[in-house]
Design an enzyme around this catalytic site. Structure first.
Site, PDB file in Angstrom:
ATOM      1  NE  ARG A 163      24.572  30.398  71.811  1.00  9.94           N
ATOM      2  CZ  ARG A 163      24.073  30.639  70.605  1.00  9.94           C
ATOM      3  NH1 ARG A 163      23.438  31.784  70.359  1.00  9.94           N
ATOM      4  NH2 ARG A 163      24.155  29.740  69.648  1.00  9.94           N
ATOM      5  CB  SER A 235      28.081  25.899  70.136  1.00  9.20           C
ATOM      6  OG  SER A 235      27.447  26.023  68.904  1.00  9.20           O
ATOM      7  CD  GLU A 333      26.680  28.024  73.553  1.00 10.14           C
ATOM      8  OE1 GLU A 333      26.601  28.771  72.588  1.00 10.14           O
ATOM      9  OE2 GLU A 333      26.198  26.893  73.573  1.00 10.14           O
TER      10      GLU A 333
HETATM   11  N1  EPU Z   1      33.056  26.887  60.124  1.00  7.60           N
HETATM   12  C1  EPU Z   1      34.136  26.191  59.653  1.00  7.60           C
HETATM   13  N2  EPU Z   1      34.381  24.950  60.147  1.00  7.60           N
HETATM   14  C2  EPU Z   1      33.591  24.378  61.083  1.00  7.60           C
HETATM   15  C3  EPU Z   1      32.487  25.099  61.593  1.00  7.60           C
HETATM   16  C4  EPU Z   1      32.233  26.370  61.094  1.00  7.60           C
HETATM   17  O1  EPU Z   1      34.883  26.668  58.802  1.00  7.60           O
HETATM   18  O2  EPU Z   1      33.874  23.248  61.485  1.00  7.60           O
HETATM   19  C5  EPU Z   1      32.750  28.216  59.555  1.00  7.60           C
HETATM   20  C6  EPU Z   1      31.482  28.137  58.699  1.00  7.60           C
HETATM   21  O3  EPU Z   1      31.778  27.773  57.375  1.00  7.60           O
HETATM   22  C7  EPU Z   1      30.948  29.534  58.802  1.00  7.60           C
HETATM   23  C8  EPU Z   1      31.354  29.980  60.194  1.00  7.60           C
HETATM   24  O4  EPU Z   1      32.418  29.117  60.598  1.00  7.60           O
HETATM   25  O5  EPU Z   1      31.596  30.387  57.878  1.00  7.60           O
HETATM   26  C9  EPU Z   1      30.196  29.881  61.177  1.00  7.60           C
HETATM   27  O6  EPU Z   1      29.703  28.544  61.214  1.00  7.60           O
HETATM   28  P1  EPU Z   1      28.133  28.185  61.338  1.00  7.60           P
HETATM   29  O7  EPU Z   1      27.339  29.004  60.413  1.00  7.60           O
HETATM   30  O8  EPU Z   1      28.002  26.707  61.283  1.00  7.60           O
HETATM   31  O9  EPU Z   1      27.735  28.711  62.767  1.00  7.60           O
HETATM   32  P2  EPU Z   1      28.542  28.756  64.137  1.00  7.60           P
HETATM   33  O10 EPU Z   1      28.976  30.148  64.375  1.00  7.60           O
HETATM   34  O11 EPU Z   1      29.576  27.705  64.110  1.00  7.60           O
HETATM   35  C10 EPU Z   1      26.406  29.334  65.541  1.00  7.60           C
HETATM   36  C11 EPU Z   1      25.796  28.889  66.839  1.00  7.60           C
HETATM   37  C12 EPU Z   1      25.048  27.572  66.644  1.00  7.60           C
HETATM   38  C13 EPU Z   1      23.984  27.794  65.581  1.00  7.60           C
HETATM   39  C14 EPU Z   1      24.683  28.233  64.286  1.00  7.60           C
HETATM   40  C15 EPU Z   1      23.717  28.546  63.175  1.00  7.60           C
HETATM   41  C16 EPU Z   1      27.252  29.743  68.574  1.00  7.60           C
HETATM   42  C17 EPU Z   1      28.239  29.431  69.634  1.00  7.60           C
HETATM   43  N3  EPU Z   1      26.816  28.716  67.852  1.00  7.60           N
HETATM   44  O12 EPU Z   1      27.399  28.360  65.186  1.00  7.60           O
HETATM   45  O13 EPU Z   1      24.394  27.268  67.861  1.00  7.60           O
HETATM   46  O14 EPU Z   1      23.246  26.600  65.347  1.00  7.60           O
HETATM   47  O15 EPU Z   1      25.437  29.454  64.550  1.00  7.60           O
HETATM   48  O16 EPU Z   1      23.046  29.723  63.465  1.00  7.60           O
HETATM   49  O17 EPU Z   1      26.883  30.905  68.420  1.00  7.60           O
HETATM   50  C18 EPU Z   1      24.574  26.046  69.886  1.00  7.60           C
HETATM   51  O18 EPU Z   1      24.602  27.127  70.464  1.00  7.60           O
HETATM   52  O19 EPU Z   1      24.636  24.955  70.506  1.00  7.60           O
HETATM   53  C19 EPU Z   1      24.533  26.031  68.429  1.00  7.60           C
HETATM   54  C20 EPU Z   1      24.611  24.897  67.739  1.00  7.60           C
END
Ligand code: EPU
Length: 337
Positions: A163, A235, A333
């Site tokens: 990012r 995010s 972010e």
């Molecule tokens: N998790 C939870 N509860 C939640 C959300 C997430 O327990 O409410 C846990 C999930 O189960 C998982 C971990 O946290 O073990 C990561 O969650 P997820 O795979 O959904 O991805 P993220 O890290 O929350 C990032 C990006 C997203 C992107 C997703 C998928 C960032 C800040 N965000 O989210 O990007 O779509 O990975 O690759 O890096 C964006 O930037 O706007 C965005 C949506």
């Protein structure tokens, strides 16, 4: 041609849908438009507003918003395997991904359905499902508001990180992105290692470009709110990067805590801000017009009628709850103005 709007309402120009105004908004098409703007009467305060998917206005903007309208897509070269494409800043990101999938071109399919313009994509190096836009970018042309000329950066010069890019740091307040060049390819390179992607792709019959795009669109639609229905900026927070020792200590208390290696940094670990917010008991929590999304805790939503100030206040509250529970600081972010 450039167009100027005074005292403009921003509600339809930011995906949070917050009700704020700007003194002036200038739409430009070409580098010459920008040259005219910055040589005639250099705006004292300005900000580039793309499609407004990653910006939170917390008050009226008393300056000039500069917004691209150029959106051409041109194939520069096709040698049968690699295809070089130049896409102008205002082109919709997902329309570009859809075009590449329709034409059998690999490289950006995992970034399907991210709300963004092409010009905004490199600024925060958009990423999802194990892919980042930097991996498909070859070069970027921007207008340098100090030199009053177009400058070209190669991908290696853009200082891309998680990012992050040079446009958020050294070139912040200097560069206005005009066009991004990508190299796509025809040999299949499915990247299915992240979360539910492989299962969803297999359920659709295997790793074709179209199945990957459909799987990712479906996963996103199931977790992330549609900004047209519920205002949000994807995010809201970055996933925090902490010292390995901090992660190890937390893992003793929370053995199921998601954690990821940081490329080229063995002493740091990336945590999942969504998980930290969720485990702090805030998923679905709401105060007034603003809340934490009930399916993905990393996303803050405008339930309708929120001001940017309210969203900011709520975000600060979320940070403090997470800090008090885990001792970890999470940072936005989203660009906050
Ligand atoms: N998790 C939870 N509860 C939640 C959300 C997430 O327990 O409410 C846990 C999930 O189960 C998982 C971990 O946290 O073990 C990561 O969650 P997820 O795979 O959904 O991805 P993220 O890290 O929350 C990032 C990006 C997203 C992107 C997703 C998928 C960032 C800040 N965000 O989210 O990007 O779509 O990975 O690759 O890096 C964006 O930037 O706007 C965005 C949506």
């Amino acid at each position: 041609m450039k167009r100027t709007y005074n005292n403009i309402n921003l509600q339809n120009r930011n995906s949070f849908g917050v009700i704020e105004q700007a003194d002036r908004l200038v739409e430009f098409e070409t580098a010459d438009d920008l040259k005219a703007l910055f040589s005639e009467e250099r705006p004292s305060k300005w900000y580039v507003l793309g499609a407004g998917n990653n910006t939170l206005f917390t008050q009226s903007y008393n300056g000039t918003l500069i917004s691209p309208t150029c959106s051409a897509r041109t194939t520069l070269n096709d040698d049968g395997e690699y295809v070089d494409v130049r896409v102008e800043a205002a082109h919709d990101w997902d329309e570009f991904v859809a075009w590449s999938v329709d034409n059998g071109l690999w490289g950006v399919e995992n970034l399907s359905a991210i709300p963004s313009s092409v010009g905004a994509a490199p600024v925060q190096n958009i990423g999802a499902y194990g892919a980042e836009v930097k991996d498909a970018i070859t070069a970027i042309d921007y207008f340098d508001t100090n030199k009053l000329e177009v400058v070209r950066l190669k991908c290696e010069e853009c200082q891309f990180g998680y990012r992050e890019s040079i446009f958020k740091h050294k070139l912040r307040g200097v560069a206005i992105i005009l066009a991004v060049e990508f190299r796509l390819h025809r040999t299949p390179t499915p990247n299915l290692g992240y979360g539910d992607v492989i299962r969803e792709v297999e359920a659709r019959g295997g790793a074709t470009l179209r199945n990957i795009r459909e799987a990712i669109c479906a996963i996103r639609a199931s977790k992330l709110p549609d900004p047209k229905v519920l205002g949000n900026a994807g995010s809201f927070f970055k996933n925090p990067i902490v010292d390995k020792s901090v992660a190890e200590q937390l893992l003793q208390s929370y053995p199921d805590m998601p954690h990821y290696p940081v490329p080229n940094d063995a002493n740091s670990v990336k945590l999942a801000a969504g998980w930290l917010i969720d485990k702090s008991g805030l998923k679905g929590y709401r105060e007034g017009h603003v809340g934490v999304h009930n399916r993905q805790a990393l996303v803050l939503v405008n339930h309708g009628g929120a001001t940017g100030g309210e969203v900011l206040h709520f975000a600060e509250f979320v940070c403090s709850v997470v800090h008090n529970k885990f001792g970890v600081d999470i940072c936005p972010e989203v660009n906050i103005l």
